[in-house]
Design a protein around this motif. Structure first.
Motif, PDB file in Angstrom:
ATOM      1  N   LEU A  85       0.824  -1.208   0.000  1.00 17.69           N
ATOM      2  CA  LEU A  85       0.000   0.000   0.000  1.00 17.69           C
ATOM      3  C   LEU A  85       0.861   1.261   0.000  1.00 17.69           C
ATOM      4  O   LEU A  85       0.602   2.202  -0.753  1.00 17.69           O
ATOM      5  CB  LEU A  85      -0.957  -0.004   1.200  1.00 17.69           C
ATOM      6  N   ALA A  86       1.880   1.269   0.862  1.00 20.29           N
ATOM      7  CA  ALA A  86       2.749   2.452   0.900  1.00 20.29           C
ATOM      8  C   ALA A  86       3.471   2.609  -0.434  1.00 20.29           C
ATOM      9  O   ALA A  86       3.570   3.709  -0.985  1.00 20.29           O
ATOM     10  CB  ALA A  86       3.744   2.334   2.049  1.00 20.29           C
ATOM     11  N   GLY A  87       3.963   1.471  -0.951  1.00 17.85           N
ATOM     12  CA  GLY A  87       4.660   1.516  -2.229  1.00 17.85           C
ATOM     13  C   GLY A  87       3.765   2.045  -3.338  1.00 17.85           C
ATOM     14  O   GLY A  87       4.164   2.921  -4.124  1.00 17.85           O
ATOM     15  N   GLY A  88       2.555   1.521  -3.412  1.00 17.08           N
ATOM     16  CA  GLY A  88       1.625   1.974  -4.436  1.00 17.08           C
ATOM     17  C   GLY A  88       1.330   3.450  -4.331  1.00 17.08           C
ATOM     18  O   GLY A  88       1.292   4.185  -5.334  1.00 17.08           O
ATOM     19  N   ALA A  89       1.121   3.922  -3.097  1.00 13.31           N
ATOM     20  CA  ALA A  89       0.800   5.335  -2.900  1.00 13.31           C
ATOM     21  C   ALA A  89       1.974   6.215  -3.318  1.00 13.31           C
ATOM     22  O   ALA A  89       1.802   7.214  -4.026  1.00 13.31           O
ATOM     23  CB  ALA A  89       0.432   5.587  -1.437  1.00 13.31           C
ATOM     24  N   VAL A  90       3.175   5.830  -2.887  1.00 14.44           N
ATOM     25  CA  VAL A  90       4.345   6.667  -3.180  1.00 14.44           C
ATOM     26  C   VAL A  90       4.665   6.662  -4.678  1.00 14.44           C
ATOM     27  O   VAL A  90       4.850   7.713  -5.289  1.00 14.44           O
ATOM     28  CB  VAL A  90       5.565   6.178  -2.355  1.00 14.44           C
ATOM     29  N   VAL A  91       4.706   5.474  -5.264  1.00  9.38           N
ATOM     30  CA  VAL A  91       5.019   5.381  -6.695  1.00  9.38           C
ATOM     31  C   VAL A  91       3.972   6.120  -7.523  1.00  9.38           C
ATOM     32  O   VAL A  91       4.300   6.899  -8.433  1.00  9.38           O
ATOM     33  CB  VAL A  91       5.116   3.898  -7.111  1.00  9.38           C
ATOM     34  N   GLY A  92       2.707   5.908  -7.203  1.00 14.14           N
ATOM     35  CA  GLY A  92       1.646   6.584  -7.941  1.00 14.14           C
ATOM     36  C   GLY A  92       1.755   8.089  -7.839  1.00 14.14           C
ATOM     37  O   GLY A  92       1.662   8.816  -8.834  1.00 14.14           O
ATOM     38  N   HIS A  93       1.981   8.561  -6.618  1.00 18.29           N
ATOM     39  CA  HIS A  93       2.074   9.992  -6.393  1.00 18.29           C
ATOM     40  C   HIS A  93       3.251  10.597  -7.151  1.00 18.29           C
ATOM     41  O   HIS A  93       3.141  11.658  -7.779  1.00 18.29           O
ATOM     42  CB  HIS A  93       2.217  10.250  -4.893  1.00 18.29           C
ATOM     43  N   GLN A  94       4.386   9.903  -7.134  1.00 22.22           N
ATOM     44  CA  GLN A  94       5.575  10.421  -7.813  1.00 22.22           C
ATOM     45  C   GLN A  94       5.368  10.459  -9.324  1.00 22.22           C
ATOM     46  O   GLN A  94       5.743  11.429  -9.988  1.00 22.22           O
ATOM     47  CB  GLN A  94       6.794   9.555  -7.476  1.00 22.22           C
ATOM     48  N   VAL A  96       2.553  10.756 -10.902  1.00 22.37           N
ATOM     49  CA  VAL A  96       1.621  11.851 -11.195  1.00 22.37           C
ATOM     50  C   VAL A  96       2.372  13.180 -11.194  1.00 22.37           C
ATOM     51  O   VAL A  96       2.216  14.010 -12.094  1.00 22.37           O
ATOM     52  CB  VAL A  96       0.474  11.885 -10.160  1.00 22.37           C
ATOM     53  N   HIS A  97       3.212  13.362 -10.203  1.00 19.06           N
ATOM     54  CA  HIS A  97       3.999  14.584 -10.089  1.00 19.06           C
ATOM     55  C   HIS A  97       4.885  14.781 -11.313  1.00 19.06           C
ATOM     56  O   HIS A  97       5.035  15.885 -11.838  1.00 19.06           O
ATOM     57  CB  HIS A  97       4.854  14.479  -8.825  1.00 19.06           C
ATOM     58  N   TRP A  98       5.428  13.668 -11.805  1.00 12.19           N
ATOM     59  CA  TRP A  98       6.341  13.707 -12.939  1.00 12.19           C
ATOM     60  C   TRP A  98       5.599  13.977 -14.245  1.00 12.19           C
ATOM     61  O   TRP A  98       6.078  14.697 -15.109  1.00 12.19           O
ATOM     62  CB  TRP A  98       7.070  12.356 -12.977  1.00 12.19           C
TER      63      TRP A  98
ATOM     64  N   TYR B 212     -15.617  11.844  -4.054  1.00 13.96           N
ATOM     65  CA  TYR B 212     -14.862  10.820  -3.335  1.00 13.96           C
ATOM     66  C   TYR B 212     -13.477  10.586  -3.912  1.00 13.96           C
ATOM     67  O   TYR B 212     -12.576  10.170  -3.189  1.00 13.96           O
ATOM     68  CB  TYR B 212     -15.654   9.510  -3.312  1.00 13.96           C
ATOM     69  N   PHE B 213     -13.296  10.834  -5.201  1.00 10.98           N
ATOM     70  CA  PHE B 213     -11.972  10.698  -5.803  1.00 10.98           C
ATOM     71  C   PHE B 213     -11.620  11.969  -6.593  1.00 10.98           C
ATOM     72  O   PHE B 213     -11.498  11.932  -7.815  1.00 10.98           O
ATOM     73  CB  PHE B 213     -11.905   9.459  -6.700  1.00 10.98           C
ATOM     74  N   PRO B 214     -11.443  13.083  -5.882  1.00  9.68           N
ATOM     75  CA  PRO B 214     -11.103  14.321  -6.594  1.00  9.68           C
ATOM     76  C   PRO B 214      -9.704  14.278  -7.185  1.00  9.68           C
ATOM     77  O   PRO B 214      -9.372  15.090  -8.050  1.00  9.68           O
ATOM     78  CB  PRO B 214     -11.186  15.383  -5.488  1.00  9.68           C
ATOM     79  N   GLN B 215      -8.879  13.308  -6.733  1.00  6.50           N
ATOM     80  CA  GLN B 215      -7.502  13.243  -7.191  1.00  6.50           C
ATOM     81  C   GLN B 215      -7.428  13.061  -8.702  1.00  6.50           C
ATOM     82  O   GLN B 215      -6.468  13.478  -9.340  1.00  6.50           O
ATOM     83  CB  GLN B 215      -6.752  12.086  -6.490  1.00  6.50           C
ATOM     84  N   ALA B 216      -8.457  12.445  -9.281  1.00  3.57           N
ATOM     85  CA  ALA B 216      -8.433  12.214 -10.736  1.00  3.57           C
ATOM     86  C   ALA B 216      -8.488  13.543 -11.489  1.00  3.57           C
ATOM     87  O   ALA B 216      -7.664  13.800 -12.372  1.00  3.57           O
ATOM     88  CB  ALA B 216      -9.585  11.309 -11.146  1.00  3.57           C
ATOM     89  N   HIS B 217      -9.440  14.413 -11.132  1.00  2.00           N
ATOM     90  CA  HIS B 217      -9.492  15.677 -11.866  1.00  2.00           C
ATOM     91  C   HIS B 217      -8.395  16.641 -11.418  1.00  2.00           C
ATOM     92  O   HIS B 217      -7.947  17.476 -12.203  1.00  2.00           O
ATOM     93  CB  HIS B 217     -10.891  16.314 -11.844  1.00  2.00           C
ATOM     94  N   LEU B 218      -7.927  16.508 -10.173  1.00  2.00           N
ATOM     95  CA  LEU B 218      -6.812  17.348  -9.743  1.00  2.00           C
ATOM     96  C   LEU B 218      -5.558  17.019 -10.530  1.00  2.00           C
ATOM     97  O   LEU B 218      -4.788  17.906 -10.890  1.00  2.00           O
ATOM     98  CB  LEU B 218      -6.556  17.161  -8.241  1.00  2.00           C
ATOM     99  N   ALA B 219      -5.354  15.742 -10.828  1.00  2.00           N
ATOM    100  CA  ALA B 219      -4.166  15.359 -11.586  1.00  2.00           C
ATOM    101  C   ALA B 219      -4.297  15.778 -13.045  1.00  2.00           C
ATOM    102  O   ALA B 219      -3.357  16.289 -13.642  1.00  2.00           O
ATOM    103  CB  ALA B 219      -3.955  13.853 -11.492  1.00  2.00           C
TER     104      ALA B 219
END
Lengths: 111, 514
Positions: A85-94, A96-98, B212-219
């Protein structure tokens, strides 16, 4: 007549609380990071209209979160649940940022 | 959490049920009532029990009647056309400060109906279902969303722990002790309506997917108001333009309705909204009705108010159309009586499923907790009684207050609508206190209270609005008769339940779970 000694009972309650918080909280963080990534990828890589990509990704979030909830409570080893879960959250977030600068450009250009 | 997969699922099912069950019952109960929210509205707002109008509704005549009510500087006003389920036209507006107001209009006589001074089902019961009237930081939405996900997990884990799922469709032993018959009924209602429970829960969550999943449109769009506005415009259509500050005229609204209906190939208009009324840059928004469709379409046309020129058109794109179809599966705005009744009965089976789940768990743990001096069963039982029979009693108190309070009633700064809500919350609180004070007898006593209050509500309706007719003359009166019939049915079910709860002996030893 108590079956367990008090310290063991509190240890067990702590383990339950940790599992619940982890699966519910980190599970949501992981799901939301992955669907954000999916929205970006669908729009940029597969060429879906932006609003279409957003709605597709967000709707599948509920199914993904449900799968994570069921797995998170079935998997006996807590460290595995944390790692995935932590891995998925971090990788996904990074990711997206990229990838985000690619998505932001059209709004800046139009507005 | 247990050693094997089935044991973990059993643990998850038990604890998610015990912890979230009270909230889930409230959501299911209010949702089931909302299936007939327009009909309950007729019951609670006698002034709107109108006969179906024989002539086509003229918006221009209506606009002339409601025009004087509009405050200076109002930002928008809107008329929802009458339908079969809502025989009155609904006039609403926002003043310059943005505060909303609603008035009803008789479409046959083009006269305003006196203010009914109630929120009724569409204003109180239905919003309770999806946001619990907790507005602070959208807490209500998030609690309902959390309960929805828990419900999905409960459904899946419930199926995964059952060994003889097909046989359970045909197993109900009401003469065995309460714990056994509760479990039978819990399994039966769960399995029989399993597809409904799954679809209604998932579709309910999908209605609020953007929340519930605003992250989709925020991204995809970025953060900030401009990004959010761009997403809203592209996904669900929205045309805006600022006011000019100079006076302007309004073309014939009936003409605009004709043009829109021709463009939509015979689709009817749902409502008409005028933005910046009286301004030179005023514009008129028309939206298409979905009374005959499953998807809740987003078809809309914007016309310039002065010239009638088309400014903007919108229809949902395919994936958004799928979301609107799924939302339509949940919100059932279409007019189809058979399906509506089926949804209602399935919703009731969901309520029975949750209530019997509690009865089973409490019965199964009562002896063990009493032996070990644990408070768990007492706490859960107190909460469960208040959440299950208590919320039904509170709803009936809401209906009774609606019939008993005189027009113009006010107390302690609350208007009549506020006093009806106060009756609901106060009576609900009392049911929790009662459950904590007399847990052994509370289930039965509250079930009898439900039967008595339901009969009282039917009597109050007859006394205050005329005796019930055996042959209701209009759809609105049929709706009122239907609500009375459901109240009588509730009284009967509650009485039967009270006898069952009183007759079954307390178990002396826990029954082994399947």
């Amino acid at each position: 007549m108590k079956q367990r000694t008090p310290p063991a009972r509190w240890r067990r309650r702590g383990a339950v609380a940790a599992r619940v918080l982890l699966v519910v909280g980190a599970g949501y963080a992981c799901t939301s990071a992955l669907i954000a990534l999916a929205a970006l990828v669908l729009a940029q890589v597969f060429g879906l209209a932006r609003s279409e990509a957003v709605v597709s990704a967000a709707m599948s979030g509920f199914v993904l979160y449900l799968a994570i909830l069921l797995w998170g409570f079935a998997e006996p080893r807590l460290w595995r649940v944390s790692a995935w879960l932590a891995g998925g959250a971090v990788v996904g977030h990074q990711l997206v940022h990229w990838l985000a600068p690619l998505a932001a450009a059209p709004i800046a250009a139009a507005g | 959490m247990g050693g094997t997969f089935r044991q973990s699922m059993a643990w998850l099912h038990t604890w998610a049920g015990v912890v979230i069950g009270t909230l889930l019952f409230a959501i299911f109960w209010m949702g089931t009532l909302s299936v007939f929210d327009r009909e309950i509205d007729r019951w609670m707002m006698p002034g709107t029990r109108l006969a179906a109008s024989t002539q086509a509704f003229s918006l221009d005549r209506a606009a002339a009647v409601v025009g004087p009510l509009l405050p200076a500087g109002a930002s928008q006003w809107r008329i929802d056309l009458p339908t079969e389920r809502v025989p009155a036209a609904r006039f609403s507006f926002r003043d310059s400060a943005g505060n909303p107001a609603v008035r009803w209009l008789d479409p046959a006589r083009y006269a305003l109906i006196p203010d009914q001074e109630t929120l009724a089902a569409t204003g109180f019961l239905f919003p309770f279902h999806y946001r619990l009237h907790l507005k602070w930081m959208d807490l209500g939405y998030w609690l309902v969303g959390f309960a929805g996900m828990a419900m999905l997990a409960l459904l899946f884990s419930g199926v995964l722990i059952h060994r003889k799922i097909f046989a359970e469709l045909f197993t109900f032993r009401p003469h065995r002790r309460l714990q056994r018959s509760s479990l039978d009924l819990h399994n039966l209602t769960g399995v029989m309506c399993l597809p409904f429970h799954f679809i209604i829960t998932l579709s309910g969550l999908i209605v609020f997917v953007g929340l519930y999943f605003p992250q989709a449109h925020l991204a995809a769009y970025g953060a900030g108001k401009a990004a959010k506005a761009a997403y809203t415009a592209e996904a669900s259509g929205r045309y805006t333009r600022p006011a000019a500050g100079a006076p302007g005229r309004l073309v014939s609204l009936d003409g605009l309705v004709d043009r829109a209906e021709r463009e939509w190939g015979g689709g009817r208009v749902n409502f008409v909204r005028v933005w910046h009324p009286g301004d030179a840059d005023s514009y008129v928004e028309l939206r298409r009705s979905y009374a005959q469709d499953l998807p809740m379409n987003l078809d809309q046309i914007y016309f310039d108010a002065g010239s009638g020129a088309v400014l903007h058109r919108f229809a949902a794109a395919p994936v958004m159309g799928a979301q609107r179809l799924i939302a339509g599966l949940h919100l059932i705005q279409f007019e189809h009586w058979t399906l509506r009744w089926l949804y209602f009965l399935a919703g009731l089976s969901g309520c029975v499923m949750i209530a019997t789940g509690f009865l089973f768990w409490i019965g199964a743990r009562r002896v063990r907790h009493a032996q070990r001096g644990l408070a768990g069963v007492r706490v859960v039982e107190g909460l469960a009684i208040g959440a299950v029979t208590g919320i039904v009693i509170a709803t009936l108190a809401f209906f009774a207050a609606n019939r008993l309070l005189p027009p113009g009633a006010s107390l302690a700064g609350q208007d009549r609508a506020g006093l009806e809500m106060a009756a609901f919350y106060l009576v609900w609180l009392v049911t929790f206190v009662h459950a904590g004070w007399r847990p052994a007898a509370a289930w039965r006593e509250q079930a009898w209270a439900i039967a008595g209050l339901a009969l009282l509500c039917v009597s109050l309706n007859a006394v205050t609005t005329g005796a019930p007719l055996l042959r209701p003359a209009s759809p609105a009166l049929r709706a009122v008769a239907g609500v009375d019939a459901l109240l009588l049915g509730l009284a009967l079910l509650a009485a039967l339940g009270a006898r069952q709860l009183g007759a079954a002996p307390r178990p002396t030893a826990p029954v082994a779970r399947p």
